[in-house]
Design a protein around this motif. Structure first.
Motif, PDB file in Angstrom:
ATOM      1  N   PRO A  70       0.857  -1.193   0.000  1.00 49.65           N
ATOM      2  CA  PRO A  70       0.000   0.000   0.000  1.00 49.65           C
ATOM      3  C   PRO A  70       0.887   1.235   0.000  1.00 49.65           C
ATOM      4  O   PRO A  70       2.066   1.166   0.365  1.00 49.65           O
ATOM      5  N   GLN A  71       0.367   2.348  -0.442  1.00 48.59           N
ATOM      6  CA  GLN A  71       1.148   3.579  -0.475  1.00 48.59           C
ATOM      7  C   GLN A  71       1.614   3.949   0.932  1.00 48.59           C
ATOM      8  O   GLN A  71       0.869   3.834   1.900  1.00 48.59           O
TER       9      GLN A  71
ATOM     10  N   MET B  31      15.620  17.331  -4.229  1.00 49.12           N
ATOM     11  CA  MET B  31      15.300  16.861  -5.573  1.00 49.12           C
ATOM     12  C   MET B  31      14.187  15.823  -5.522  1.00 49.12           C
ATOM     13  O   MET B  31      13.262  15.835  -6.334  1.00 49.12           O
ATOM     14  N   ALA B  32      14.261  14.904  -4.547  1.00 51.13           N
ATOM     15  CA  ALA B  32      13.235  13.870  -4.411  1.00 51.13           C
ATOM     16  C   ALA B  32      11.874  14.497  -4.095  1.00 51.13           C
ATOM     17  O   ALA B  32      10.846  14.092  -4.653  1.00 51.13           O
ATOM     18  N   LEU B  33      11.880  15.498  -3.227  1.00 52.72           N
ATOM     19  CA  LEU B  33      10.620  16.169  -2.872  1.00 52.72           C
ATOM     20  C   LEU B  33      10.035  16.890  -4.083  1.00 52.72           C
ATOM     21  O   LEU B  33       8.815  16.880  -4.301  1.00 52.72           O
ATOM     22  N   GLN B  34      10.901  17.514  -4.878  1.00 54.51           N
ATOM     23  CA  GLN B  34      10.433  18.226  -6.065  1.00 54.51           C
ATOM     24  C   GLN B  34       9.840  17.260  -7.080  1.00 54.51           C
ATOM     25  O   GLN B  34       8.746  17.481  -7.610  1.00 54.51           O
ATOM     26  N   ARG B  35      10.555  16.170  -7.346  1.00 56.09           N
ATOM     27  CA  ARG B  35      10.060  15.174  -8.301  1.00 56.09           C
ATOM     28  C   ARG B  35       8.753  14.543  -7.810  1.00 56.09           C
ATOM     29  O   ARG B  35       7.852  14.273  -8.596  1.00 56.09           O
ATOM     30  N   ASN B  36       8.689  14.298  -6.505  1.00 56.55           N
ATOM     31  CA  ASN B  36       7.479  13.700  -5.933  1.00 56.55           C
ATOM     32  C   ASN B  36       6.277  14.621  -6.103  1.00 56.55           C
ATOM     33  O   ASN B  36       5.162  14.169  -6.392  1.00 56.55           O
TER      34      ASN B  36
ATOM     35  N   ALA C 144      -1.395  12.923  -8.232  1.00 57.19           N
ATOM     36  CA  ALA C 144      -1.759  12.915  -6.816  1.00 57.19           C
ATOM     37  C   ALA C 144      -1.813  11.512  -6.230  1.00 57.19           C
ATOM     38  O   ALA C 144      -1.368  11.269  -5.098  1.00 57.19           O
ATOM     39  N   VAL C 145      -2.331  10.554  -7.007  1.00 57.09           N
ATOM     40  CA  VAL C 145      -2.488   9.193  -6.481  1.00 57.09           C
ATOM     41  C   VAL C 145      -1.148   8.479  -6.304  1.00 57.09           C
ATOM     42  O   VAL C 145      -1.076   7.468  -5.601  1.00 57.09           O
TER      43      VAL C 145
END
Length: 291
Positions: free
Chosen positions: A45-46, A141-146, A151-152
């Motif tokens: 699950p997410q 960078m990870a936060l920006q790409r995320n 949204a899902v």
């Protein structure tokens, strides 16, 4: 040709490019090996911000299940060279008709070293090769790409931040088993094609480095095999005894329960003795103890 299998553990924060890399490898027009992609997100699950004991239990349960899937896949490839259709994987077959090399991509964050070490140990037990690719990148960078994901598909920002604090990067200096690692930084993995030759050479060489069980593991493996063979003989013996005895249903059921209890006792005693040394040709002696 013998079947050769390599487990490739991907390491990195969410949105660091692991699944993008996997898709790139799957889409290559031709490779010297078969590619099997196991995306853990398809089974888990997410991630959430919850840290309850129930959530941790479910996460551990899911991880155990996917480890079983990998083990089952290795077993199937070793024995039949066929992909089990019921497993949730993406498969890209090599264009070489007689290709028996299989790369299994374990597409997960693998941020704890213990997660990777379990895969490494599995490779030793099953005589497969092991490799790692570390997607090194900054948290920002990870936060920006995320944030650019649909949204899902987004992971909670707090989850990524916590994972960044806990991530244990590969360290071949202190962990020799992590020596077969390639590091892709935030610049190089943007264009996988630019590193195509390097990546394919790395993966191709990895197949030659098949791991072997340690003497202790080899002994345990042999004992397990002997116990399994004896169990099959005992089960066959139970069936033969029940077939020759004519009894009413209730008596037959009680007799079957007693025989199976004895079967388990014999197996337990045999396992203890087998660890001290046992030959295959001695199995029938133990099977005949059941009467």
């Amino acid at each position: 040709m013998p079947t050769r299998i390599c487990l490739l553990a991907l390491i990195g924060l969410p949105a660091s490019g692991k699944t993008m890399f996997s898709k790139w490898l799957l889409e290559l027009p031709q490779t010297a090996f078969n590619v099997i992609h196991i995306c853990y997100d398809d089974h888990f699950p997410q991630p959430t911000n919850e840290t309850s004991s129930e959530t941790k239990f479910e996460f551990k349960k899911e991880r155990t299940q996917i480890f079983s899937i990998i083990s089952e896949l290795i077993d199937a490839l070793k024995n039949t060279t066929r992909f089990p259709n019921h497993l949730n994987t993406t498969v890209k077959s090599s264009l070489h008709a007689d290709c028996y090399d299989f790369l299994i991509i374990c597409d997960d964050n693998n941020y704890y070293r213990s997660m990777r070490y379990k895969l490494y140990q599995l490779c030793k037990q099953t005589e497969c090769a092991y490799a790692q690719i570390y997607f090194e990148g900054h948290l920002e960078m990870a936060l920006q790409r995320n944030s650019e994901r649909p949204a899902v598909e987004r992971v909670a920002q707090k989850t990524i931040q916590q994972m960044a604090k806990r991530l244990e990067a590969p360290d071949s200096a202190t962990q020799r088993w992590e020596s077969n690692t390639v590091i892709l930084n935030e610049y190089t993995y943007k264009d996988c094609s630019a590193m195509k030759i390097k990546i394919l050479e790395f993966l191709g060489k990895t197949f030659k480095n098949t791991l072997r069980p340690s003497p202790v593991q080899e002994k345990a493996k042999n004992v397990q095999s002997l116990v399994h063979q004896l169990d099959l003989l005992l089960r066959r013996r139970v069936a033969e005894i029940l077939h020759t005895e004519h009894a009413h249903t209730l008596e037959r059921q009680e007799r079957a329960r007693n025989l199976n209890t004895k079967r388990k006792d014999i197996l337990q005693n045999f396992k203890t003795i087998a660890e001290e040394g046992m030959r295959v040709d001695e199995l029938n002696e133990y099977a005949n103890l059941l009467h």
